[in-house]
Write a protein that holds these residues in place. Sequence first.
Motif, PDB file in Angstrom:
ATOM      1  N   LEU A 101       1.217  -1.267   0.123  1.00  0.00           N
ATOM      2  CA  LEU A 101      -0.020   0.071  -0.294  1.00  0.00           C
ATOM      3  C   LEU A 101       0.892   1.161   0.255  1.00  0.00           C
ATOM      4  CD1 LEU A 101      -2.881   0.678   2.544  1.00  0.00           C
ATOM      5  CD2 LEU A 101      -1.229   2.018   2.404  1.00  0.00           C
ATOM      6  N   ASN A 102       0.671   2.250  -0.958  1.00  0.00           N
ATOM      7  CA  ASN A 102       1.081   3.462  -0.924  1.00  0.00           C
ATOM      8  C   ASN A 102       0.343   4.797  -0.007  1.00  0.00           C
ATOM      9  OD1 ASN A 102       2.713   2.211  -2.457  1.00  0.00           O
ATOM     10  ND2 ASN A 102       3.076   2.747  -4.263  1.00  0.00           N
ATOM     11  N   PRO A 103       0.785   4.784   1.232  1.00  0.00           N
ATOM     12  CA  PRO A 103       0.090   6.044   1.875  1.00  0.00           C
ATOM     13  C   PRO A 103      -0.172   7.134   1.450  1.00  0.00           C
ATOM     14  CG  PRO A 103       2.106   5.042   2.697  1.00  0.00           C
ATOM     15  CD  PRO A 103       2.086   4.277   1.727  1.00  0.00           C
ATOM     16  N   GLY A 104       0.567   7.380   0.382  1.00  0.00           N
ATOM     17  CA  GLY A 104      -0.025   8.579  -0.365  1.00  0.00           C
ATOM     18  C   GLY A 104      -1.252   8.287  -1.255  1.00  0.00           C
ATOM     19  N   GLY A 108      -5.371  10.632   2.303  1.00  0.00           N
ATOM     20  CA  GLY A 108      -5.438  11.910   3.676  1.00  0.00           C
ATOM     21  C   GLY A 108      -4.720  11.129   5.167  1.00  0.00           C
ATOM     22  N   PRO A 109      -3.842  12.135   5.553  1.00  0.00           N
ATOM     23  CA  PRO A 109      -3.604  11.977   7.060  1.00  0.00           C
ATOM     24  C   PRO A 109      -4.186  10.904   8.350  1.00  0.00           C
ATOM     25  CG  PRO A 109      -4.026  14.180   6.633  1.00  0.00           C
ATOM     26  CD  PRO A 109      -4.203  13.281   5.347  1.00  0.00           C
ATOM     27  N   VAL A 166       6.501   6.615   2.973  1.00  0.00           N
ATOM     28  CA  VAL A 166       7.402   5.769   4.021  1.00  0.00           C
ATOM     29  C   VAL A 166       7.329   7.150   5.055  1.00  0.00           C
ATOM     30  CG1 VAL A 166       9.783   4.890   5.527  1.00  0.00           C
ATOM     31  CG2 VAL A 166       8.469   4.306   2.646  1.00  0.00           C
ATOM     32  N   ALA A 167       7.672   8.163   4.780  1.00  0.00           N
ATOM     33  CA  ALA A 167       7.572   9.095   6.102  1.00  0.00           C
ATOM     34  C   ALA A 167       6.196   9.483   6.367  1.00  0.00           C
ATOM     35  CB  ALA A 167       8.094  10.681   5.236  1.00  0.00           C
ATOM     36  N   LEU A 168       4.930   9.518   5.274  1.00  0.00           N
ATOM     37  CA  LEU A 168       3.970   8.768   6.196  1.00  0.00           C
ATOM     38  C   LEU A 168       3.398   8.221   7.077  1.00  0.00           C
ATOM     39  CD1 LEU A 168       2.016   9.707   2.445  1.00  0.00           C
ATOM     40  CD2 LEU A 168       2.374  11.578   4.545  1.00  0.00           C
ATOM     41  N   LEU A 169       3.904   6.971   6.595  1.00  0.00           N
ATOM     42  CA  LEU A 169       3.757   6.169   7.853  1.00  0.00           C
ATOM     43  C   LEU A 169       4.764   6.431   9.015  1.00  0.00           C
ATOM     44  CD1 LEU A 169       4.064   2.742   6.191  1.00  0.00           C
ATOM     45  CD2 LEU A 169       2.164   3.413   7.302  1.00  0.00           C
ATOM     46  N   GLU A 170       6.286   6.718   9.277  1.00  0.00           N
ATOM     47  CA  GLU A 170       7.048   6.512  10.185  1.00  0.00           C
ATOM     48  C   GLU A 170       6.275   7.645  10.442  1.00  0.00           C
ATOM     49  OE1 GLU A 170      10.976   4.327   8.827  1.00  0.00           O
ATOM     50  OE2 GLU A 170      10.372   6.843   8.832  1.00  0.00           O
TER      51      GLU A 170
END
Lengths: 366, 366
Positions: A101-104, A108-109, A166-170
Amino acid sequence: MVRRSTREIKVGGVAIGGGAPVSVQTMCNRDPHDEAALVSQVSSCAELGADIVRLTVPDVEAAAVLGRVRRATGVPLVADIHFDWRCALASIEAGADALRLNPGNIGGPERVREVARAAKAKGVPIRVGVNGGSLERDIVAKYGGGGDAKFAAPPEALVESALRHVALLENEGFRDIAISVKASDVPRTLAAYRLLAGKCDCPLHLGVTEAGTFVPGTVRSSVALGILLSEGIGDTIRVSLTDEPEKEVQVGVEILRSLGMRDPGPHVTSCPTCGRTKADVFRVAAEVQAALERIYRRAGKGRPFPRVAVMGCVVNGPGEAKAADIALCGGDGVFLVYDHGRHVETVPESRAVDAVLARVRGCCGE
Amino acid sequence: MVRRSTREIKVGGVAIGGGAPVSVQTMCNRDPHDEAALVSQVSSCAELGADIVRLTVPDVEAAAVLGRVRRATGVPLVADIHFDWRCALASIEAGADALRLNPGNIGGPERVREVARAAKAKGVPIRVGVNGGSLERDIVAKYGGGGDAKFAAPPEALVESALRHVALLENEGFRDIAISVKASDVPRTLAAYRLLAGKCDCPLHLGVTEAGTFVPGTVRSSVALGILLSEGIGDTIRVSLTDEPEKEVQVGVEILRSLGMRDPGPHVTSCPTCGRTKADVFRVAAEVQAALERIYRRAGKGRPFPRVAVMGCVVNGPGEAKAADIALCGGDGVFLVYDHGRHVETVPESRAVDAVLARVRGCCGE
């Protein structure tokens, strides 16, 4: 060869990264609502050596099917999610071992937070999977692909996109992340993974995306993954072929075996033949290879398996026989049989396959 | 990537080493006295991309046949010689473009001198070709393979043998030498070539010997040759498969194309399909690939050839369409056709192949 140091994640019982053996993945191409077809395909892929199998989950019903396939097969399954965060939540709930999954891309957040929490609660890792063909618009534009321009994503664009996801998940405190940055040709794939390898400690899932039909796809994947693995880059692999997933598994397993990164299995050394050859080496080698794969799957996994050579003549034959446990060396309509380097019998061509198999079964204690 | 610096040799019109493009070789497996069969096989291999073809010359009559095949096809031919120096002399006389011969095996210094003189007089280079299966007894013994011990030649043994053969030629003032040091598995092959690369400036002929049947042989060869070529090692390649030489050529050409070391030819980016796919991507991609190879061979060689993508759905489809000149993107029983990234028509599945080919022919000016 020193492998790149990475954090470890777990997909079902399969460790990825942290020094774990490199695993082989593939993806089902059956209807995501056809449980029986998926069970059959997942099982046959696992039988051939797939450690992890991915299923697309285009809707919530497919997540439930995935859960049943998981329980029926016992094979670690990854849910492939695009755009719809409800499918991610449903897959976690249904028992998926991992998400791709690509969280972008999921809206949204808030949704990222919800998925990250649910995944963390169940110990489900996430692979961020970036492909050259599906980059964010702003990244495409930044790297020169705006408007009507022809655009093959450069390695830097793939890596920038991956690290953004990755930053969105971290940022949500979620760290069980693997990454892939697949381009559809070898040079860009190599450059993207090499660049990424220096920028994070996430385990890397290797692949050439949309690598093509069987022969070019096998060559492109073997070249790219072989090079990266030999540089210590890569923790799990998926060979993409425009062909059945069983073929992808076979090629993936052979790539790892070829580099000594997996149990070598039934390695058959066999000669290409030339104008000197007077025996049917093609048929005998193919039959021996196929039969050994069957014996190996039935009895040999994880145990040392005899190394076999099928040679056409005396130029390299006796020498390769010395390197093998069991060997055939072709004469004029006959084959000489070697057992641990010693010539033990000579058989007519029609009995050559049986002669090898009897001795291999002996070695395996069958 | 910086290629290793080597002296240049010439096989017919094909330069090997000295910065020349890496060439593709194969070897005929037809009866060395069957001129018609050899002409047919050499021609079909050359048509598929072989730059140089090797024929075994087990007797003096076969040398004369080689000469006639050479004149009939115009393809540079290498005579493969074992043990009999008269076959070497007869091959040079008959018009062979190169010899593959290990001078330590032809019966002493007088014969080496005679062959070296004859080869030099006609500008015929020699490949010293060492295989794990046919090392000299004293080298086998030195590296632990004496008596009944199982023995897989270590890389050092292959290199020591090769350099000993090379020295016999260089002592006669003969320097037009290529070298191969082929083992039957990837790790030993890599180690042998890397070691040899640092010890001489001869161009290197790469291969994994007796690499096996089609799939494992293709993977082992792609991995080993891919890694070495990416390190700048290797001037000509031969993929050994227990299969027809035409297949060896196809794989060899794809290895070079994949690394950008040869005209890319008809690169088809095509997706592996998944549970989302609703069009027959396997059939369409295979038919497009086969048709493009034919168009390429007829019209495209050496000219930029359109890059084509055959994709199953909208996840990566439009993105890969932007990277391609012509692309198909599958819907439900239809394909969207893209020309230079723009959606230009939508066709039923039955017309998808023709739609691509019409546009490709347009690009090629057919």
